[in-house]
Motif scaffolding. Structure first.
Motif, short mmCIF file in Angstrom:
data_model
loop_
_atom_site.label_atom_id
_atom_site.label_comp_id
_atom_site.label_asym_id
_atom_site.label_seq_id
_atom_site.Cartn_x
_atom_site.Cartn_y
_atom_site.Cartn_z
N GLU A 318 0.83 -1.20 0.00
CA GLU A 318 0.00 0.00 0.00
C GLU A 318 0.87 1.26 0.00
N VAL A 319 1.97 1.23 0.78
CA VAL A 319 2.90 2.36 0.82
C VAL A 319 3.52 2.58 -0.56
N LEU A 320 3.93 1.48 -1.22
CA LEU A 320 4.53 1.58 -2.55
C LEU A 320 3.55 2.16 -3.57
N ARG A 321 2.26 1.84 -3.41
CA ARG A 321 1.25 2.39 -4.31
C ARG A 321 1.02 3.88 -4.04
N ASN A 322 0.94 4.23 -2.75
CA ASN A 322 0.62 5.61 -2.38
C ASN A 322 1.78 6.59 -2.64
N PHE A 323 3.01 6.07 -2.51
CA PHE A 323 4.19 6.94 -2.67
C PHE A 323 5.09 6.41 -3.78
N GLN A 324 4.49 6.10 -4.91
CA GLN A 324 5.23 5.50 -6.02
C GLN A 324 6.35 6.43 -6.51
N ALA A 325 6.04 7.70 -6.68
CA ALA A 325 7.04 8.65 -7.21
C ALA A 325 8.21 8.81 -6.25
N GLN A 326 7.94 8.83 -4.96
CA GLN A 326 8.99 9.07 -3.97
C GLN A 326 9.86 7.84 -3.72
N LEU A 327 9.32 6.63 -3.93
CA LEU A 327 10.05 5.41 -3.57
C LEU A 327 10.59 4.63 -4.77
N THR A 328 9.85 4.62 -5.87
CA THR A 328 10.26 3.77 -7.00
C THR A 328 11.11 4.50 -8.03
N GLU A 329 11.10 5.83 -8.04
CA GLU A 329 11.89 6.56 -9.03
C GLU A 329 13.35 6.72 -8.63
N ASP A 330 13.65 6.50 -7.35
CA ASP A 330 15.03 6.54 -6.87
C ASP A 330 15.56 5.11 -6.83
N PRO A 331 16.55 4.76 -7.69
CA PRO A 331 17.01 3.36 -7.74
C PRO A 331 17.61 2.85 -6.44
N VAL A 332 18.24 3.75 -5.66
CA VAL A 332 18.85 3.34 -4.38
C VAL A 332 17.76 2.95 -3.39
N ILE A 333 16.76 3.81 -3.25
CA ILE A 333 15.64 3.53 -2.33
C ILE A 333 14.89 2.28 -2.78
N LEU A 334 14.60 2.20 -4.08
CA LEU A 334 13.81 1.09 -4.61
C LEU A 334 14.48 -0.25 -4.34
N ALA A 335 15.81 -0.32 -4.55
CA ALA A 335 16.53 -1.59 -4.37
C ALA A 335 16.40 -2.09 -2.94
N HIS A 336 16.58 -1.20 -1.98
CA HIS A 336 16.55 -1.61 -0.57
C HIS A 336 15.13 -1.82 -0.06
N ILE A 337 14.17 -1.04 -0.55
CA ILE A 337 12.77 -1.24 -0.15
C ILE A 337 12.27 -2.59 -0.67
N GLU A 342 10.86 -8.31 0.45
CA GLU A 342 11.12 -9.74 0.29
C GLU A 342 11.46 -10.39 1.63
N ASN A 343 12.23 -9.70 2.45
CA ASN A 343 12.58 -10.24 3.77
C ASN A 343 11.34 -10.40 4.65
N LEU A 344 10.45 -9.41 4.58
CA LEU A 344 9.21 -9.50 5.36
C LEU A 344 8.35 -10.66 4.90
N LEU A 345 8.27 -10.86 3.58
CA LEU A 345 7.49 -11.97 3.04
C LEU A 345 8.06 -13.31 3.51
N GLU A 346 9.39 -13.43 3.50
CA GLU A 346 10.03 -14.66 3.99
C GLU A 346 9.70 -14.91 5.46
N GLN A 347 9.78 -13.86 6.26
CA GLN A 347 9.50 -14.01 7.69
C GLN A 347 8.06 -14.44 7.93
N ASN A 348 7.13 -13.82 7.20
CA ASN A 348 5.71 -14.17 7.36
C ASN A 348 5.43 -15.60 6.93
#
Length: 437
Positions: A318-337, A342-348
């Motif tokens: 939901e955060v990625l959808r709401n803040f797509q421009a702020q999170l996905t357009e920066d390759p550094v932020i996108l890679a770590h987010i 993926e880590n959260l999905l593995e834990q769950n």
């Protein structure tokens, strides 16, 4: 480099009529571009042996560059550099360099967004060719450094590295340390874009060594710290990366470069989240720096911290959808987010599978409320990475989870013993051979 402002005094040498005529041409540029271009070109081509119109001619060049760029007239912008060459012979070399760099900046600012970088690169290439013909070595080197950074933005990495290779050799001969730092910093960024971390670190180390031997301007030092932080973050050393991002933030903030200061602040917040310290994110946001740069970008990082604290994959999406421009357009932020998600999905998934020895993938997808294809793909990755001890029975669509069997170290110990015995026998054989002589 700052772009000159046209609304300034035209100098004492120009007559009042000439100043009024120039102001009329500026006003005309808002209504009739063609007429304004004609008038401005007339100013530039006028004879001025006494040097009375130098300032007006310079401002006319800047205004022409703006008008051509706004109308996306790339060929006319390139032709402008040829048109003004007679004027360059009347002014000092330092002023010529200033005009050329300013024209390139204006083209980038006023061209349509999708063509700004490519137009800048074309103008830069033409200016470099002119510098070679006129033997303007120092200006050529600075323009080549600028062109290599434009190639990086255009994803022309091979061209950028080829240009930098020859440029570094030339600059080292002239011992221009400041320019060398800028070039090697661009080289580090290109290697990082190619995911070649060892070479990226090598170029950055060379840049820092050169910077330590001279006075390094605060903005350039902040850029070095920012690049160092990005490289450490790529190596998962987020503690060291945070310290470098903090240094770069302080540098950009002091020099009032708010855009890059905000970028450094976002990277600082990202490091705290990746270090599993979402509480520290709130402290930074509510502090002096966070309040000063409060806005959508900071709010996006706060939402990421909230989702991570909840350990919720859905909140992350939901955060990625709401803040797509702020999170996905920066390759550094996108890679770590993406890595965090993926880590959260593995834990769950691991937490859900603790009470199952066999489970239908469709049922597991229902429990975690995610698409079946995505869950199956993630389970396959976890099995291959040995994070999950089990197999996928795709015939019936089940996941079979095996109990964790403690590894028997007897075989490993036996292999080590045989290896040591083999080594001992070899040494005894060498000694026996020596004694037999």
């Amino acid at each position: 480099m700052g772009v000159p402002d046209t609304d300034i005094d035209m100098g004492d040498n120009a007559s009042l009529d000439q100043k009024i005529e120039f102001e009329d041409a500026l006003e005309l540029s808002k209504k009739d571009h063609k007429a304004a271009i004609s008038k401005l070109k007339d100013f530039i081509s006028r004879d001025d042996k006494a040097g009375e119109l130098v300032k007006i001619k310079e401002e006319s060049i800047y205004e022409l560059a703006k008008l051509y760029a706004q109308q996306n007239l790339t060929q006319e912008v390139k032709g402008l550099l040829i048109f003004i060459q007679p004027f360059f012979s009347q002014i000092p070399k330092s002023r010529t360099a200033k005009i050329i760099r300013s024209v390139i900046d204006l083209v980038g600012e006023h061209s349509p967004a999708e063509k700004a970088i490519s137009t800048q690169a074309e103008v830069c290439e033409d200016a470099i060719n002119w510098c070679i013909q006129e033997k303007r070595t120092f200006l050529k080197q600075r323009l080549q450094s600028r062109l290599s950074s434009l190639y990086l933005k255009m994803d022309r990495f091979k061209d950028g590295l080829k240009l930098i290779g020859g440029l570094v050799r030339e600059v080292r001969k002239l011992d221009d340390k400041l320019l060398l730092v800028e070039i090697q910093l661009v080289e580090s960024r290109i290697h990082l874009a190619l995911e070649n971390l060892p070479k990226a670190k090598g170029s950055l180390t060379s840049a820092r060594a050169a910077a330590n031997s001279i006075y390094c301007p605060p903005l350039l030092q902040a850029e070095i710290d920012l690049q160092a932080g990005i490289l450490y973050a790529q190596e998962q050393d987020f503690k060291t990366a945070f310290s470098y991002f903090f240094e770069s933030f302080e540098g950009f903030n002091t020099m009032k470069d708010h855009e890059r200061a905000l970028m450094s602040l976002k990277y600082m917040l990202m490091c705290k989240i990746m270090m599993n310290c979402p509480e520290d994110v709130y402290g930074i946001i509510n502090g002096k720096a966070g309040i000063k740069y409060a806005g959508t970008d900071v709010q996006a990082m706060r939402s990421v911290a909230d989702a991570y604290k909840k350990r919720s994959v859905h909140a992350f999406e939901e955060v990625l959808r709401n803040f797509q421009a702020q999170l996905t357009e920066d390759p550094v932020i996108l890679a770590h987010i993406s890595e965090l998600k993926e880590n959260l999905l593995e834990q769950n998934l691991s937490r859900l599978l603790e009470c199952f020895s066999r489970i239908q993938i469709t049922h597991l997808a229902t429990l975690i409320k995610l698409p079946v294809e995505g869950v199956e793909r993630k389970l396959s990755e976890m099995i291959l990475d040995k994070k999950l001890n089990g197999i996928l029975d795709q015939g019936v669509g089940d996941l079979i989870v095996f109990d964790q069997v403690p590894s028997d170290k007897t075989y490993d110990a036996a292999v080590d013993t045989i290896g040591e015995l083999n080594h001992t026998v070899d040494r005894l054989f060498v000694k026996a051979k020596t004694l037999s002589r």
